[in-house]
Scaffold this motif. Structure first.
Motif, mmCIF file in Angstrom:
data_model
loop_
_atom_site.group_PDB
_atom_site.id
_atom_site.type_symbol
_atom_site.label_atom_id
_atom_site.label_comp_id
_atom_site.label_asym_id
_atom_site.label_seq_id
_atom_site.Cartn_x
_atom_site.Cartn_y
_atom_site.Cartn_z
ATOM 1 N N GLY A 52 0.790 -1.088 0.102
ATOM 2 C CA GLY A 52 -0.020 0.127 0.067
ATOM 3 C C GLY A 52 0.871 1.281 0.085
ATOM 4 O O GLY A 52 0.819 2.068 -0.812
ATOM 5 N N PHE A 242 -6.878 -7.432 2.526
ATOM 6 C CA PHE A 242 -5.406 -7.553 2.483
ATOM 7 C C PHE A 242 -4.697 -7.836 3.866
ATOM 8 O O PHE A 242 -3.872 -7.502 4.085
ATOM 9 C CB PHE A 242 -4.921 -6.199 1.648
ATOM 10 C CG PHE A 242 -5.144 -5.078 2.409
ATOM 11 C CD1 PHE A 242 -6.424 -4.471 1.889
ATOM 12 C CD2 PHE A 242 -4.172 -4.509 3.026
ATOM 13 C CE1 PHE A 242 -6.750 -3.270 2.590
ATOM 14 C CE2 PHE A 242 -4.846 -3.273 3.680
ATOM 15 C CZ PHE A 242 -5.923 -2.594 3.440
ATOM 16 N N ARG A 245 -1.963 -10.625 3.022
ATOM 17 C CA ARG A 245 -1.036 -10.030 2.417
ATOM 18 C C ARG A 245 -0.148 -9.359 3.272
ATOM 19 O O ARG A 245 1.184 -9.560 3.162
ATOM 20 C CB ARG A 245 -1.257 -9.065 1.277
ATOM 21 C CG ARG A 245 -0.358 -8.913 0.277
ATOM 22 C CD ARG A 245 -0.469 -7.368 -0.522
ATOM 23 N NE ARG A 245 -0.420 -6.436 0.478
ATOM 24 C CZ ARG A 245 -1.081 -5.306 0.427
ATOM 25 N NH1 ARG A 245 -1.891 -5.323 -0.580
ATOM 26 N NH2 ARG A 245 -0.890 -4.193 1.431
ATOM 27 N N THR A 402 -9.306 4.098 6.421
ATOM 28 C CA THR A 402 -8.827 2.931 5.844
ATOM 29 C C THR A 402 -7.713 2.065 6.230
ATOM 30 O O THR A 402 -6.734 2.786 6.370
ATOM 31 C CB THR A 402 -8.762 3.238 4.241
ATOM 32 O OG1 THR A 402 -9.795 4.140 3.832
ATOM 33 C CG2 THR A 402 -8.864 2.127 3.419
ATOM 34 N N ALA C 82 -13.320 -1.760 -2.545
ATOM 35 C CA ALA C 82 -13.129 -0.577 -2.128
ATOM 36 C C ALA C 82 -12.956 0.403 -3.304
ATOM 37 O O ALA C 82 -13.430 1.581 -3.351
ATOM 38 C CB ALA C 82 -11.916 -0.418 -1.395
ATOM 39 N N CYS C 119 -8.543 -6.514 -6.893
ATOM 40 C CA CYS C 119 -8.175 -5.984 -5.394
ATOM 41 C C CYS C 119 -6.631 -6.512 -5.458
ATOM 42 O O CYS C 119 -6.054 -7.376 -5.162
ATOM 43 C CB CYS C 119 -8.653 -6.716 -4.470
ATOM 44 S SG CYS C 119 -8.150 -5.854 -2.681
ATOM 45 N N LEU C 120 -5.838 -5.202 -5.434
ATOM 46 C CA LEU C 120 -4.390 -5.226 -5.329
ATOM 47 C C LEU C 120 -4.001 -5.069 -3.986
ATOM 48 O O LEU C 120 -2.856 -5.165 -3.423
ATOM 49 C CB LEU C 120 -3.851 -4.185 -5.937
ATOM 50 C CG LEU C 120 -4.012 -4.320 -7.425
ATOM 51 C CD1 LEU C 120 -3.832 -2.748 -8.448
ATOM 52 C CD2 LEU C 120 -2.980 -5.177 -8.209
ATOM 53 N N GLY C 121 -4.959 -4.751 -2.998
ATOM 54 C CA GLY C 121 -4.765 -4.725 -1.363
ATOM 55 C C GLY C 121 -4.262 -3.231 -1.234
ATOM 56 O O GLY C 121 -3.582 -3.220 -0.137
ATOM 57 N N ALA C 122 -4.352 -2.313 -2.073
ATOM 58 C CA ALA C 122 -3.846 -0.864 -1.647
ATOM 59 C C ALA C 122 -5.127 -0.111 -1.595
ATOM 60 O O ALA C 122 -5.200 0.989 -2.005
ATOM 61 C CB ALA C 122 -2.778 -0.525 -2.654
ATOM 62 N N CYS C 123 -6.153 -0.175 -0.794
ATOM 63 C CA CYS C 123 -7.382 -0.083 -0.877
ATOM 64 C C CYS C 123 -7.613 1.506 -0.474
ATOM 65 O O CYS C 123 -8.428 2.241 -0.785
ATOM 66 C CB CYS C 123 -8.242 -0.840 0.112
ATOM 67 S SG CYS C 123 -8.139 -2.730 -0.724
ATOM 68 N N ALA C 124 -6.801 1.991 0.418
ATOM 69 C CA ALA C 124 -6.601 3.321 0.788
ATOM 70 C C ALA C 124 -6.616 4.467 -0.413
ATOM 71 O O ALA C 124 -6.734 5.369 -0.139
ATOM 72 C CB ALA C 124 -5.603 3.617 1.921
ATOM 73 N N LEU C 125 -5.741 3.918 -1.416
ATOM 74 C CA LEU C 125 -5.720 4.813 -2.477
ATOM 75 C C LEU C 125 -6.525 4.737 -3.745
ATOM 76 O O LEU C 125 -6.360 5.186 -4.797
ATOM 77 C CB LEU C 125 -4.372 4.671 -3.054
ATOM 78 C CG LEU C 125 -3.198 4.376 -2.145
ATOM 79 C CD1 LEU C 125 -2.511 3.121 -2.307
ATOM 80 C CD2 LEU C 125 -2.198 5.529 -2.704
#
Lengths: 636, 217, 157
Positions: A52, A242, A245, A402, C82, C119-125
């Motif tokens: 992230g 995630f 992950r 988030t 997200a 879903c790449l798992g960088a949901c905040a962005l």
């Protein structure tokens, strides 16, 4: 013991340069030395380097910091450490300066120079980089004071943000692998299983089956056949989730240790981690961790001279959500298409290559060392009567904070949403939280005080799931939401059984019609009937849970469905077929930006004259709203 | 021997039997489509659904062709829940299999009166997998397989061109329940089995394989 | 497409024998050539002792594999939940409009392959677009134009 220079973070396998540990005494000596030398308050800068934050430039921040610190006139030499994800993703990239634990957030590579000069050299705090409490306006200086972490109980995520995941010695310094050694030296395999049972650990992949019981059944079968396998299911496919992950990226050794303990308890020599190929950093950190553990002698043949052997291999997924289902996962490891097969027989009886197999989720495995280290009684002191321990959730969607949260079972949904999550942004109202992704159901506002445990959630038609928690607000259309999930499961269906292959398509087609404005009165009965059928008659968990989002939204938001069908209206103003875009005359400055950007040439107007959108040409792409600097486009 | 109850009657079966095998033995009718006694059970069509319950547990649906007979198991082959499940499965089957009189007949018998959803393009293949499984398990050639997944799944030789390994035995054609599969879809090889009788193409035994034919209804 | 067959042999041979390694071998080939050439499937079938029909089945079942060559630049639009609630469908729409292809397709000039990813798992962005491994967050339809221009310019320059 000498250590080779730590290579750059991006290198594939980081050689530890440590000597192989010959026996348990050697490990204990090494572990004690490392713990002694570890100073949590040692001056350093820890930067979150999870996927992230990488997406937001953490790698540039790290390299910039390292370069700047070398040149700068620092009072004491500072170590710059890239850590795993501590969970506060909304405010990434995150940076914490030790020993003061000053927490800076939303760092850009441009900020590095200022941070080094003003804070690291000058000892000054840069206010604008601090977290600001949205309610009080207060600046929070120290990381432990951040309200985001207040109600969390970070047991599994504890080391994330504290250690460099590519250095095994940091995991060991904080007590890593002591649980394994305790199991090997003090507990019989059966006692390990008894401990896991007594602790009440339940599968964190979503089903919540008693982990200890699963192991017990499998062990009986393994003793009969003489062989078996353990598998870590790291095929985290739920969109918006995630947790796994971040555990794999930030603390891979916790999973390896858990699997070692499990292998010992079950009498197994071979294990696999099946991990999504879409998680390259997690794969890399896991492979580094495995090779380091092998080099030290904590993995492989004759571990610590006890005669216990365990080989761990990594298998990558190839882009199929259905391979998160355990029988499809095993088929994939066997090199076949990911088609589930009927159960019974269950994997504990006949699994990988027909042998007894125990499959557990990443988070479940990561909990195992905690159970053994603390003892079942201490572990079971957290949580509720039937749901013990903690659960990690990825809280995403319409929420202020988030990120990843780890909470004790029994905490209410409201506490997660309001206290930890910081509530809904832009003053909007909470509408529902979807737990369990495409397999799950939603919890509406009237049930916000539901305690988070397996039984309470299932009574509401929701599930614990693997931890995905998507928050919807008043601007989220629940019909579109259900359609989104049905679209996902329909695409991921393997196609073997009729109810899932055709039923999900039929339900999706119906939902699409409703969202496009062509819903018919019989549609809701059809969705209910077919939804229940697909749930009851499908071969595997994918089909059996695919209707859940639809059934759940029908239960709590039937009025929205009816508005779409009977009133031709989308109450949340989302569904393209039921909304119109128009220009707000009072706010329009006639700048012509929207006009120029409209792909359908639907906007007319001249310079400094109020523009107009032709509803017949408009295809509701949202481009005008996106480019308008004056908020002069309205949707209704 | 294992004792279980089917439709409120107690039966004894040797271990290793599935519910379907037990029912067939005792003359209890269960509808099937993707099942064949010479092949491993597939569990794909879901038509052989029965309601089962272990003593003291809630009843649930399970496919008779795959579920093993267990001691003390309670089985109902014709309850309301079972009938509904079969009817809805048949309705979905009919949605995807157009131009297949066998499927239409099956659906009618199971109580389907309307088909509320139809796939835009479909043929009479119901993806029962019998052809693929027979070619793999009995013939041992695996000339055809299932390609893609989900609603796009279909039966095809590799690369969707004429198979280089098909031996033209016609087993797949003979086992196909809807008759949609033809040898032309699989190979250019002219099969000795394919003959013209009264202007119609039929598949018959040839002198070579007639003594060894194991496929039956 | 010219291909070093020797390299293909080596890649397949690196995996241990047995059907279990089939998917890993195909993944290595996919990464190297950006698709699975027919020769690769034939070789894999022979090497691992798996009937060609099953190898072809595997190649068409999994999203990671492509039987047609992909474009020089891979654009992945995250369609995770997200990102979805934050407007990723509009971003995808804009991509499709500007590139003239649907998700899953490659532009005629083989410059771009447009794909969606779950879903790449960088949901905040969110919404996120990954172009050649680089993440672009908080995407809007407007930023799509900027991104494409950026990539095209980089290729020319």
């Amino acid at each position: 013991m000498n250590r080779t220079t730590h290579a750059t973070h991006d290198s594939q396998a980081v050689e530890t340069g440590w000597l192989r540990l010959a026996d348990i005494a050697a490990f204990q000596h090494w572990s004690a030395e490392l713990t002694q030398a570890w100073d949590e308050s040692r001056p350093c800068v820890k930067v979150c380097d999870g996927t992230g934050c990488r997406a937001l430039g953490s790698q540039k921040v790290l390299s910039g910091l390292r370069a700047a610190c070398q040149k700068a006139d620092l009072p004491i030499p500072l170590e710059i450490v890239g850590t795993g994800c501590p969970g506060f993703c909304e405010c990434g990239p995150l940076l914490t300066i030790y020993p003061q634990k000053i927490s800076y957030q939303k760092i850009k590579p441009n900020d590095v120079k200022e941070i080094v000069e003003r804070t690291l050299v000058g000892g000054e705090i840069i206010e604008r980089l601090l977290y600001t409490d949205p309610l009080t306006g207060e600046h929070i200086h120290r990381e432990p004071d951040l309200p985001f972490y207040n109600k969390q109980l970070r047991q599994v995520l504890d080391f994330n943000g504290r250690i460099d995941p590519t250095r095994i010695e940091e995991y060991v310094a904080l007590g890593g692998y002591r649980a394994l050694v305790k199991a090997l030296s003090e507990l019989e395999p059966k006692q390990v299983i008894d401990e896991v049972k007594a602790a009440g650990l339940r599968g964190r992949g979503g089903a919540g089956f008693s982990t200890g019981l699963k192991w017990e059944i499998a062990r009986q079968n393994i003793r009969r056949t003489g062989t078996g396998y353990i598998i870590c299911n790291a095929d985290e496919g739920d969109p918006g989730a995630f947790m796994d992950r971040s555990v794999m990226e930030g603390n891979p050794h916790s999973v390896i240790e858990g699997m070692l303990i499990g292998a010992y308890a079950l009498g197994i020599q071979d294990g696999y981690v099946y991990i999504r190929a879409e998680y390259p950093l997690a794969v890399q950190n896991l492979q580094t961790a495995i090779s380091q553990a092998e080099e030290i002698g904590l993995l492989g043949e004759d571990i610590l001279g006890t005669g216990f052997t365990f080989h761990l291999r990594v298998r990558l997924g190839a882009g199929a959500f259905v391979c998160g289902e355990e029988t499809a996962l095993m088929a994939s490891i066997e090199g076949r298409i990911g088609e589930p097969r009927p159960r019974p027989p269950y994997p504990a009886e006949s699994g990988l290559w027909g042998q007894p197999t125990v499959i557990n989720n990443v988070e479940t495995w990561a909990n195992v060392p905690l159970v053994i280290q603390r003892g079942s009684a201490a572990y079971a002191a957290v949580g509720t009567e039937k749901s013990k321990g903690t659960k990690i959730f990825s809280v995403v969607g319409k929420i202020n904070n988030t990120g990843l949260v780890e909470v004790p079972m029994g905490i209410t949904l409201r506490e997660i949403i309001e206290d930890i999550g910081g509530g809904i942004p832009n003053g909007k109202r909470f509408k529902a939280a979807q737990l369990g992704g495409p397999s799950g159901g939603c919890v509406p506002v009237e049930h916000l005080d539901v305690p988070i445990d397996y039984e309470s959630l299932s009574q509401l038609g929701a599930i614990m799931g693997s931890g995905g928690m998507v928050v919807a607000d008043e601007d989220t259309c629940m019909v579109d939401f259900a359609r989104y999930f049905m679209n996902f499961t329909q695409e991921e269906s393997c196609g073997k059984c009729v109810p899932c292959r055709v039923g999900t398509k039929a339900m999706l087609a119906t939902l699409e019609r409703i969202c496009a404005g062509y819903g018919e009165p019989g549609d809701l009965d059809y969705l209910l009937e077919m939804g229940q059928h697909v749930r009851d008659s499908s071969l595997c968990g994918l089909g059996q849970t695919a209707p859940n989002p639809v059934l759940s939204t029908l239960r709590y938001f039937r009025d929205e469905y009816e508005a779409h069908i009977l009133e031709h209206r989308c109450p949340a103003h989302v569904c393209k077929g039921l909304i119109t875009y128009s220009v707000i005359a009072e706010l329009c400055t006639g700048c012509m930006v929207c006009l120029r950007n409209c792909p359908s040439d639907a906007i007319t107007g001249a310079k400094q004259q109020v523009h107009a959108i032709d509803p017949l040409r408009c295809n509701r792409c949202g481009m005008c709203q996106s480019v308008c600097k004056f908020d002069a486009i309205s949707v209704n | 021997m294992i004792e279980l109850t089917i439709n409120d009657q107690v039966y004894k079966v040797p271990p290793g039997r599935t519910i379907l095998e037990a029912c067939r033995e005792f003359g209890i009718p269960i509808r099937t489509l993707c099942y064949h006694p010479a092949l491993e059970p597939y569990g794909g069509c879901r038509l052989c659904m029965v309601e089962i319950a272990q003593p003291g547990r809630k009843p649930r649906l399970a496919t008779a062709c795959t579920y093993p007979c267990e001691a003390g198991l309670l089985v109902w082959t014709d309850s309301q829940r079972v009938k509904t499940s079969r009817r809805l499965t048949a309705e979905l089957l009919l949605a995807t299999a157009t131009g297949a009189p066998e499927i239409e007949a099956l659906a009618r018998q199971l109580g389907v009166t309307t088909v509320r959803y139809c796939l835009p393009e479909s043929d009479a293949c119901v993806l029962c997998g019998l052809c693929v499984r027979a070619c793999q398990e009995i013939v041992g050639v695996s000339a055809i397989g299932m390609i893609r997944r989900g609603i796009a799944k279909e039966v095809s030789p590799p690369f969707q061109v004429a198979s280089a390994t098909c031996i033209g035995c016609g087993t797949c054609v003979m086992i196909c329940p809807t008759g949609v599969l033809t040898l032309e879809q699989i190979t250019d090889y002219h099969s000795p089995h394919r003959q013209l009788r009264d202007g119609q193409e039929v598949y018959l035994d040839c002198e070579l394989c007639a003594p060894q034919r194991r496929i039956g209804p | 497409m010219p291909m070093d067959v020797q390299e293909l042999f080596t890649l397949i041979d690196e995996e241990e024998g047995g059907q279990g390694s089939l998917i890993a071998a195909l993944a290595a080939i996919q990464e190297r050539w950006r698709y699975l050439p027919p020769e690769a499937l034939l070789l894999a079938s022979a090497r691992f002792g798996v009937p060609l029909s099953q190898v072809y089945g595997v190649a068409t079942f999994y999203n990671a594999f492509s039987l047609k060559p992909k474009g020089r630049h891979c654009l992945n639009v995250c369609m995770g939940t997200a990102c979805h609630v934050r407007g990723s469908p509009r971003v995808l729409d804009r991509m499709e409009t500007k590139l003239g292809v649907q998700a899953g397709e490659t532009t005629r000039d083989r410059q771009f392959t447009l794909e969606t990813v779950n879903c790449l798992g960088a949901c905040a962005l969110g919404p996120i677009v990954v172009s050649d491994g680089e993440y672009s967050g908080q995407m809007t339809p407007q930023k799509v134009d900027v991104l494409l221009k950026h990539i095209r310019r980089a290729e020319e320059g």
